[in-house]
Design an enzyme around this catalytic site. Structure first.
Site, PDB file in Angstrom:
ATOM      1  N   SER A   1       0.796  -1.232   0.000  1.00 51.42           N
ATOM      2  CA  SER A   1       0.000   0.000   0.000  1.00 51.42           C
ATOM      3  C   SER A   1       0.828   1.281   0.000  1.00 51.42           C
ATOM      4  O   SER A   1       0.316   2.333  -0.348  1.00 51.42           O
ATOM      5  CB  SER A   1      -0.945   0.005   1.201  1.00 51.42           C
ATOM      6  OG  SER A   1      -0.194   0.095   2.390  1.00 51.42           O
TER       7      SER A   1
ATOM      8  N   HIS B   1      -5.702  -4.704  -1.867  1.00 52.38           N
ATOM      9  CA  HIS B   1      -5.636  -3.545  -2.762  1.00 52.38           C
ATOM     10  C   HIS B   1      -5.774  -3.933  -4.240  1.00 52.38           C
ATOM     11  O   HIS B   1      -5.624  -3.080  -5.108  1.00 52.38           O
ATOM     12  CB  HIS B   1      -4.320  -2.796  -2.580  1.00 52.38           C
ATOM     13  CG  HIS B   1      -4.288  -1.946  -1.350  1.00 52.38           C
ATOM     14  ND1 HIS B   1      -4.952  -0.734  -1.267  1.00 52.38           N
ATOM     15  CD2 HIS B   1      -3.719  -2.137  -0.151  1.00 52.38           C
ATOM     16  CE1 HIS B   1      -4.762  -0.213  -0.067  1.00 52.38           C
ATOM     17  NE2 HIS B   1      -4.021  -1.040   0.636  1.00 52.38           N
TER      18      HIS B   1
ATOM     19  N   LYS C   1     -12.663  -2.138  -0.115  1.00 47.66           N
ATOM     20  CA  LYS C   1     -11.864  -1.206  -0.911  1.00 47.66           C
ATOM     21  C   LYS C   1     -12.523  -1.035  -2.285  1.00 47.66           C
ATOM     22  O   LYS C   1     -13.583  -0.432  -2.370  1.00 47.66           O
ATOM     23  CB  LYS C   1     -10.413  -1.677  -0.956  1.00 47.66           C
ATOM     24  CG  LYS C   1      -9.732  -1.410   0.395  1.00 47.66           C
ATOM     25  CD  LYS C   1      -8.307  -1.887   0.502  1.00 47.66           C
ATOM     26  CE  LYS C   1      -7.757  -1.455   1.864  1.00 47.66           C
ATOM     27  NZ  LYS C   1      -6.840  -2.434   2.446  1.00 47.66           N
TER      28      LYS C   1
HETATM   29  C1  LIG Z   1      -6.867  -2.837   3.952  1.00 42.21           C
HETATM   30  C2  LIG Z   1      -6.151  -4.100   4.129  1.00 42.21           C
HETATM   31  C3  LIG Z   1      -6.615  -5.092   4.997  1.00 42.21           C
HETATM   32  C4  LIG Z   1      -7.808  -4.878   5.876  1.00 42.21           C
HETATM   33  O1  LIG Z   1      -8.992  -5.110   5.199  1.00 42.21           O
HETATM   34  P1  LIG Z   1     -10.377  -5.006   6.001  1.00 42.21           P
HETATM   35  O2  LIG Z   1     -11.341  -5.755   5.189  1.00 42.21           O
HETATM   36  O3  LIG Z   1     -10.666  -3.554   6.128  1.00 42.21           O
HETATM   37  O4  LIG Z   1     -10.111  -5.629   7.347  1.00 42.21           O
HETATM   38  C5  LIG Z   1      -5.931  -6.286   5.056  1.00 42.21           C
HETATM   39  N1  LIG Z   1      -4.824  -6.493   4.318  1.00 42.21           N
HETATM   40  C6  LIG Z   1      -4.333  -5.566   3.489  1.00 42.21           C
HETATM   41  C7  LIG Z   1      -3.121  -5.856   2.686  1.00 42.21           C
HETATM   42  C8  LIG Z   1      -4.969  -4.327   3.385  1.00 42.21           C
HETATM   43  O5  LIG Z   1      -4.477  -3.393   2.572  1.00 42.21           O
END
Ligand SMILES: *Cc1c(COP(=O)(O)O)cnc(C)c1O
Length: 405
Positions: free
Chosen positions: A193, A221, A252
């Site tokens: 990220s 992502h 997301k």
């Molecule tokens: C955003 C993210 C998460 C968390 O996802 P949620 O569904 O909000 O718990 C987990 N792993 C990665 C790599 C992320 O970027």
């Protein structure tokens, strides 16, 4: 007695404010979208404290679906059909047709045999490692993996090994060092990220084959974003059939509300439904999210233009920023870091851009390595060409002031 804890917290919070890691939440007065209304800072002056509109370049809203009427309507219809909630875990009386349909749709999207729903990707990760891996096993994890993977690994009894970020030589060393373990699993984010860099899944799968290891990819992502059909980084890298576990989120690109999944082999999914603690002992994924996520996956099949627009916007932004003299790494993902190096500059510049109506976030040490401070821009299919041009224009104006370009 709260007294002792209170004094510890006061010291810790003051220290966080001092070293710049204290987080203040900006409050939105609108739905999510390309343009958002942000509440002004509280102030005694009547003129201050007024909310203002901003072009939003910091959401994980890659396909532009979050906050849209399209999903509002889909969720309304879902709730009307299936009710608001189930007051049950899945295995008692909390599985509806819509949950099974979504699991099938996710499995098809990812290219797996089956998929299991979780309340979040964090919980999917926690519910994965502790279920499959114990004291006789080892989890080999990229050093920059997401916090949820790090915690998930800690909560399992397996041994852990950490390899240098995307370093295949070091990964091979760790695989060699773990010969004799019952099971070995390589764990990686699909897309990281902070840099938007994509894990070399082809090379990882080759090493996994060579050393008889499993592969787990957290594709939060990338689900819906990467790959010709939005299947994520395994599809993008041509290894959809070679990855054993894919975790991903609906929070997301796929709508932004929440909810998640683990896509995997048939027996592994069956085993998760029987043994995964964050699945078994937590409520069913809520109806609105379940039905709306199913709607989103089906909608995207008929509307490739969401992803097409995202990639067009991403290319356009990267090209214009480079043309204007900014340092943009050669990654491809809509996560676009604008490298500034200097810690203070990154944070101050993000503030100046905010004052210009462009909402972006500056990241400095310890979130990113020392000397690698940056402003992270996240492009969305919702952005118009004009939005992107305006962002670049403001970046250039502010960048000149800070001596960056
Ligand atoms: C955003 C993210 C998460 C968390 O996802 P949620 O569904 O909000 O718990 C987990 N792993 C990665 C790599 C992320 O970027």
């Amino acid at each position: 007695m709260y007294g002792n804890l209170k004094s510890i917290l006061k010291t810790e919070l003051a220290a966080a404010k001092e070293n710049g890691t204290y987080k203040t939440e900006r409050v939105l007065e609108s739905a999510q979208g390309r343009e958002i209304t942000v509440a002004g800072p509280p102030s005694r002056k009547a003129s201050a404290g007024r909310s203002k509109k901003y072009l939003n370049f910091c959401a994980n809203n890659y396909l532009g679906l979050a906050g849209t009427e399209l999903l509002e309507k889909a969720s309304e219809e879902t709730v009307k059909r299936w009710g608001f909630g189930l007051a049950s875990v899945r295995f008692i009386c909390g599985t509806q047709t819509v949950h099974k349909d979504l699991e099938r749709a996710v499995a098809e999207l990812i290219g797996a045999e089956d998929a299991v729903l979780y309340s979040s990707c964090f919980m999917a990760n926690v519910g994965l490692f502790q279920t499959f891996f114990g004291e006789q096993d080892v989890i080999i994890s990229d050093e920059l993996n997401h916090a949820s993977i790090i915690d998930a690994v800690r909560l399992s009894k397996a041994e852990r090994a950490v390899y240098k970020h995307m370093d295949m030589v070091d990964l091979e060393e760790k695989l060699k060092a773990s010969v004799g373990k019952r099971l070995r699993v390589i764990a990686t984010d699909g897309v990281y990220s902070m840099d938007g860099d994509i894990a070399p899944l082809k090379e990882i799968c080759d090493l996994a084959d060579k050393y008889d290891a499993l592969v787990m990819v957290d594709d939060a992502h990338a689900t819906g974003v990467m790959g010709k059909n939005g299947g994520g980084t395994p599809e993008h890298c041509g290894v959809a059939q070679r990855v054993d576990f894919v975790t991903g989120t609906f929070g997301k690109a796929l709508g932004g509300a929440g909810g998640a999944f683990t896509a995997t082999h048939k027996e592994a999914a069956d085993y998760l439904r029987n043994r995964s603690r964050t699945y078994l002992f937590s409520n069913s994924l809520d109806t609105a999210v379940t039905g709306t996520s199913l709607f989103v996956i089906n909608h995207l099949k008929k509307h490739p233009e969401f992803r097409e627009r995202l990639w067009e916007n991403t290319r356009y932004f990267r090209e214009l920023m480079k043309k204007n003299g900014f340092s943009v790494p050669n990654s491809q993902h809509p996560i676009t870091p604008i490298m500034l190096g200097d810690e203070k500059k990154a944070v101050e510049m993000a503030k100046a851009l905010f004052d210009e109506g462009i909402y972006v976030i500056g990241f400095a040490f310890p979130v990113v390595p020392k000397g690698k401070a940056r402003i992270r821009v996240q492009i969305s299919a919702a952005h118009t060409k004009e939005d992107i041009e305006e962002a670049v224009e403001k970046f250039t104006k502010v960048g000149k002031k800070f001596g960056v370009v």
